[in-house]
Design a protein around this motif. Structure first.
Motif, PDB file in Angstrom:
ATOM      1  N   GLY A  44       0.820  -1.211   0.000  1.00  0.00           N
ATOM      2  CA  GLY A  44       0.000   0.000   0.000  1.00  0.00           C
ATOM      3  C   GLY A  44       0.852   1.257   0.000  1.00  0.00           C
ATOM      4  O   GLY A  44       0.532   2.249  -0.676  1.00  0.00           O
ATOM      5  N   ILE A  45       1.952   1.235   0.736  1.00  0.00           N
ATOM      6  CA  ILE A  45       2.855   2.382   0.795  1.00  0.00           C
ATOM      7  C   ILE A  45       3.656   2.518  -0.505  1.00  0.00           C
ATOM      8  O   ILE A  45       3.798   3.608  -1.056  1.00  0.00           O
ATOM      9  CB  ILE A  45       3.807   2.252   1.999  1.00  0.00           C
ATOM     10  CG1 ILE A  45       3.009   2.375   3.304  1.00  0.00           C
ATOM     11  CG2 ILE A  45       4.894   3.328   1.948  1.00  0.00           C
ATOM     12  CD1 ILE A  45       3.829   2.070   4.547  1.00  0.00           C
ATOM     13  N   LEU A  46       4.148   1.396  -1.028  1.00  0.00           N
ATOM     14  CA  LEU A  46       4.995   1.425  -2.216  1.00  0.00           C
ATOM     15  C   LEU A  46       4.235   1.855  -3.470  1.00  0.00           C
ATOM     16  O   LEU A  46       4.783   2.550  -4.332  1.00  0.00           O
ATOM     17  CB  LEU A  46       5.626   0.050  -2.445  1.00  0.00           C
ATOM     18  CG  LEU A  46       6.675  -0.407  -1.433  1.00  0.00           C
ATOM     19  CD1 LEU A  46       7.159  -1.816  -1.770  1.00  0.00           C
ATOM     20  CD2 LEU A  46       7.858   0.561  -1.409  1.00  0.00           C
ATOM     21  N   PHE A  47       2.976   1.435  -3.585  1.00  0.00           N
ATOM     22  CA  PHE A  47       2.219   1.676  -4.812  1.00  0.00           C
ATOM     23  C   PHE A  47       1.016   2.590  -4.585  1.00  0.00           C
ATOM     24  O   PHE A  47       0.031   2.526  -5.314  1.00  0.00           O
ATOM     25  CB  PHE A  47       1.748   0.346  -5.405  1.00  0.00           C
ATOM     26  CG  PHE A  47       2.875  -0.570  -5.784  1.00  0.00           C
ATOM     27  CD1 PHE A  47       3.604  -0.365  -6.942  1.00  0.00           C
ATOM     28  CD2 PHE A  47       3.227  -1.626  -4.967  1.00  0.00           C
ATOM     29  CE1 PHE A  47       4.655  -1.199  -7.290  1.00  0.00           C
ATOM     30  CE2 PHE A  47       4.278  -2.474  -5.296  1.00  0.00           C
ATOM     31  CZ  PHE A  47       4.991  -2.260  -6.468  1.00  0.00           C
ATOM     32  N   GLU A  48       1.106   3.452  -3.588  1.00  0.00           N
ATOM     33  CA  GLU A  48      -0.026   4.310  -3.222  1.00  0.00           C
ATOM     34  C   GLU A  48      -0.543   5.124  -4.403  1.00  0.00           C
ATOM     35  O   GLU A  48      -1.748   5.158  -4.676  1.00  0.00           O
ATOM     36  CB  GLU A  48       0.372   5.250  -2.086  1.00  0.00           C
ATOM     37  CG  GLU A  48      -0.749   6.197  -1.668  1.00  0.00           C
ATOM     38  CD  GLU A  48      -0.307   7.160  -0.577  1.00  0.00           C
ATOM     39  OE1 GLU A  48      -1.163   7.935  -0.112  1.00  0.00           O
ATOM     40  OE2 GLU A  48       0.887   7.133  -0.202  1.00  0.00           O
ATOM     41  N   GLN A  49       0.352   5.806  -5.137  1.00  0.00           N
ATOM     42  CA  GLN A  49      -0.091   6.674  -6.221  1.00  0.00           C
ATOM     43  C   GLN A  49      -0.697   5.880  -7.369  1.00  0.00           C
ATOM     44  O   GLN A  49      -1.728   6.259  -7.927  1.00  0.00           O
ATOM     45  CB  GLN A  49       1.087   7.515  -6.738  1.00  0.00           C
ATOM     46  CG  GLN A  49       0.685   8.569  -7.778  1.00  0.00           C
ATOM     47  CD  GLN A  49      -0.398   9.501  -7.265  1.00  0.00           C
ATOM     48  OE1 GLN A  49      -0.291  10.071  -6.184  1.00  0.00           O
ATOM     49  NE2 GLN A  49      -1.477   9.649  -8.031  1.00  0.00           N
ATOM     50  N   CYS A 100      -3.733  -8.402  -0.037  1.00  0.00           N
ATOM     51  CA  CYS A 100      -3.103  -7.421  -0.925  1.00  0.00           C
ATOM     52  C   CYS A 100      -3.936  -7.168  -2.181  1.00  0.00           C
ATOM     53  O   CYS A 100      -3.922  -6.060  -2.733  1.00  0.00           O
ATOM     54  CB  CYS A 100      -1.707  -7.885  -1.335  1.00  0.00           C
ATOM     55  SG  CYS A 100      -0.500  -7.874   0.005  1.00  0.00           S
ATOM     56  N   LEU A 101      -4.651  -8.191  -2.654  1.00  0.00           N
ATOM     57  CA  LEU A 101      -5.481  -8.012  -3.846  1.00  0.00           C
ATOM     58  C   LEU A 101      -6.535  -6.936  -3.634  1.00  0.00           C
ATOM     59  O   LEU A 101      -6.949  -6.257  -4.574  1.00  0.00           O
ATOM     60  CB  LEU A 101      -6.163  -9.333  -4.225  1.00  0.00           C
ATOM     61  CG  LEU A 101      -5.309 -10.361  -4.964  1.00  0.00           C
ATOM     62  CD1 LEU A 101      -6.075 -11.664  -5.114  1.00  0.00           C
ATOM     63  CD2 LEU A 101      -4.894  -9.830  -6.329  1.00  0.00           C
ATOM     64  N   ALA A 102      -6.968  -6.765  -2.383  1.00  0.00           N
ATOM     65  CA  ALA A 102      -8.011  -5.785  -2.078  1.00  0.00           C
ATOM     66  C   ALA A 102      -7.505  -4.353  -2.177  1.00  0.00           C
ATOM     67  O   ALA A 102      -8.295  -3.411  -2.087  1.00  0.00           O
ATOM     68  CB  ALA A 102      -8.593  -6.037  -0.693  1.00  0.00           C
ATOM     69  N   LEU A 103      -6.196  -4.157  -2.382  1.00  0.00           N
ATOM     70  CA  LEU A 103      -5.693  -2.813  -2.654  1.00  0.00           C
ATOM     71  C   LEU A 103      -6.192  -2.323  -4.008  1.00  0.00           C
ATOM     72  O   LEU A 103      -6.226  -1.125  -4.266  1.00  0.00           O
ATOM     73  CB  LEU A 103      -4.161  -2.811  -2.628  1.00  0.00           C
ATOM     74  CG  LEU A 103      -3.511  -3.090  -1.271  1.00  0.00           C
ATOM     75  CD1 LEU A 103      -2.010  -3.283  -1.430  1.00  0.00           C
ATOM     76  CD2 LEU A 103      -3.798  -1.957  -0.285  1.00  0.00           C
ATOM     77  N   ILE A 104      -6.591  -3.269  -4.870  1.00  0.00           N
ATOM     78  CA  ILE A 104      -7.171  -2.930  -6.175  1.00  0.00           C
ATOM     79  C   ILE A 104      -8.672  -2.782  -5.999  1.00  0.00           C
ATOM     80  O   ILE A 104      -9.346  -3.743  -5.619  1.00  0.00           O
ATOM     81  CB  ILE A 104      -6.876  -4.027  -7.210  1.00  0.00           C
ATOM     82  CG1 ILE A 104      -5.368  -4.249  -7.348  1.00  0.00           C
ATOM     83  CG2 ILE A 104      -7.489  -3.662  -8.558  1.00  0.00           C
ATOM     84  CD1 ILE A 104      -5.003  -5.450  -8.203  1.00  0.00           C
ATOM     85  N   PRO A 105      -9.240  -1.599  -6.231  1.00  0.00           N
ATOM     86  CA  PRO A 105     -10.692  -1.438  -6.102  1.00  0.00           C
ATOM     87  C   PRO A 105     -11.429  -2.441  -6.983  1.00  0.00           C
ATOM     88  O   PRO A 105     -11.108  -2.609  -8.161  1.00  0.00           O
ATOM     89  CB  PRO A 105     -10.927   0.008  -6.579  1.00  0.00           C
ATOM     90  CG  PRO A 105      -9.619   0.694  -6.362  1.00  0.00           C
ATOM     91  CD  PRO A 105      -8.568  -0.350  -6.627  1.00  0.00           C
TER      92      PRO A 105
END
Length: 282
Positions: free
Chosen positions: A109-114, A174-179
């Motif tokens: 989440g921190i690495l790929f926030e943008q 981690c997959l849930a970081l993708i809406p």
């Protein structure tokens, strides 16, 4: 700016879709897009609004499981004082398992926030992710029907999980970081793959939700005050609605997963994703 009507709708929607395995972020982006709301869904203000509604959900979970969290925090502190995690110390092990499961999503989440933030303006991609979420849930249920799993709810069963299994659940999260992918859905699916029953997997998922949502709130809620109090009042209204919806949802789901499966949610996600994609293409 989110209006009060939009705040109520999004708040109620977030409260139940965060805990139901159907992706709260996906619905929070798709519904405004389908209804033609003029919202900048990739802006810091909108993301902070969503985070505040998520924080409300986390507070509800904390209140609902407060006895468990007292035992878990006490167990973790006890293990630190003793410099060991005893196998028979159920809640110390659960606490450390939750910490281990939280690490993968926290790092990514921190690495790929943008890059992840940019997806909030891509409704068609999110609709596709919702379809994949449904396929994943159905696939896990199919695999589970061909495997042997342990029995009904028992905290000892959670504490007996290996560190590797807790990492697997964390990777699934981690997959849930993708809406479009559901955090609840992916963590319950991860739990089922490791051999947990539905009610044990759901319980672990709800406990796991609290630290990751609070961590996001710590990072993003201050953005609500970046421009004074602008947008804060609707966000508070949305958060209250989210809390009410989340409370009713967690009560329902804990009972539901005692005897039932992810299959109805899998079907819903595939159908809803296909319909959303069709409407967006018009």
């Amino acid at each position: 700016m989110v209006s009060y009507v939009q705040a109520v709708i999004l708040g109620l929607l977030q409260g139940f879709s965060e805990l139901f395995p159907i992706s709260s972020l996906g619905h929070s982006v798709l519904i405004p897009a389908l209804l033609g709301w003029n919202l900048d869904q990739s802006s810091d203000a909108f993301l902070s609004f969503l985070v505040l509604t998520h924080l409300s959900t986390a507070l509800v979970l904390l209140g609902f499981f407060w006895r468990d969290w007292v035992a878990i925090v006490s167990g973790v502190l006890r293990s630190l004082a003793e410099r060991q995690i005893k196998k028979e110390d159920t809640y110390a092990r659960i606490g450390w398992l939750i910490i281990v499961s939280t690490i993968p999503a926290g790092i990514l989440g921190i690495l790929f926030e943008q890059r992840l933030k940019d997806l909030f303006s891509a409704a068609d991609i999110i609709a596709g992710a919702l379809i994949l979420n449904g396929i994943a849930l159905y696939g896990v249920e199919w695999l589970r029907s061909h495997a042997t799993t342990e029995g009904a709810y028992d905290d000892r069963k959670l504490a007996d999980m290996s560190w590797g299994k807790s990492i697997l659940i964390g990777v699934a999260q981690c997959l849930a970081l993708i809406p479009g992918f559901s955090r609840t859905g992916m963590t319950i699916a991860g739990g089922l793959v490791t051999g947990l029953s539905h009610d044990n997997a759901a319980r672990y998922s709800f406990l796991l939700a609290t630290p990751i949502i609070f961590a996001a709130a710590v990072l993003k809620v201050p953005d609500l005050f970046a421009n004074g109090a602008v947008g804060l009042a609707p966000a508070v209204v949305g958060a209250v609605c989210s809390g009410v919806s989340a409370y009713l949802s967690v009560r329902f789901l804990l009972k539901y997963f005692e005897t039932r499966t992810l299959t109805p949610f899998a079907i819903y996600c595939v159908v809803a994703g296909c319909l959303a994609m069709a409407v967006l293409k018009l």
